[in-house]
Design an enzyme around this catalytic site. Sequence first.
Site: not given
Length: 398
Positions: A167-169, A172
């Site tokens: 999710g973070d990637s 980003a």
Amino acid sequence: MMQSLEGIKVLEMGSLIAGPFAGRLMAENGADVIKVEPPKKGDPLRDWRHVYEGTSLWWRLQSRNKKSITVDLKSEEGQEIIKSLIKECDILIENFRPGTLEKWNLSYEEVSAINPGLIMVRVSGYGQTGPYRDKPGFGSVGESMGGLRHLTGYPDQAPTRVGVSLGDSVAAMYAVIGAMMAIYHRDVKGAGKGQVIDVALYEAVFSLLEGALPEFDKVGAVRERTGTSLPGIAPSNTYECSDGKYIVIGGNGDAIFKRLMDVVGRPELGEDERYQSNSGRAADADFLDEVIEAWTKTVDFETALAKLDEARVPAGPIYSIEDIVKDPHYLSREMIQNFQLGEGETLKVPGVVPKMSETPGETKWLGPELGQHTDEVMKDWLTYDEEKIAALKAQGII
């Protein structure tokens, strides 16, 4: 060779994964990325996972090509330093909880008055607006609320997670895409003005759900966990070989399916009218999976892969990182690179994605020590003299 983002100046504020990963992608492609960290402690990622000689190995990768400075953002003097740096920047990346920059007198209204061309990239759990904006949000929650974890795992077990911070990637990557579109609008289309890029973790994940929303809206379909298979697309699954290894086979193209059936010794199924299109195969996916695995269990993995490669059927192994570092294709594409870590030591790091023919990205240096570039940036960007820098250090501002 020039890099694609050479000349772009980025101020990265925030910590851990989503915001810093966006900064990493820009730094890999030539942007001058200044990472702002709190004095003494730094980014918590410095201590995450496997620590080697006092520093996280993940940090060395996540912060490659960045310059580290330390600034106390809670102090007025620290806020003034950031405002001075913003005058020189194209992009500001932050992933604090919404309202934090406003509390520090660094709202978009305030910083855009200093630099009207500034592009502010804001990554948060739920976005800058809406009833959930003030809730703390990590990638794990974004993956859950974005609908991904509902689909991950087996139907008779609890939802599971992918083994990386997906999710973070993804958030980003959207942050970088948004920043590049804003640069294009500002500079190429001539608007001359910056803007805010508002990326919410749950929305980034939600965008990956393919046709789930229109399918639910029109036919009431709710996609569920299906383990190793791909719902509605067949055959596409993971199959066990005679030596206990697993092979992933994607035989879901119409022509590919026929070739796959030839390989497994069931050519009549390739000619069966029921299986000439994906919809027919998907209706009988369990049967087709049984047919394929009945064949894979009679041959070892290497034999299965060789026969499928020969027939031009997409297939491959399930790699661990140990498998990856030995793979000749990874090596030939320079995706496994050795970079100088210390005296006589190297560290393996991934190559840069994507590969660009005229402006390729590269690793110039690994993640820096805390505040390693504070003096350099204060002198070069802000023209502070040594006396002023020493005074700021004595006050704990930097």
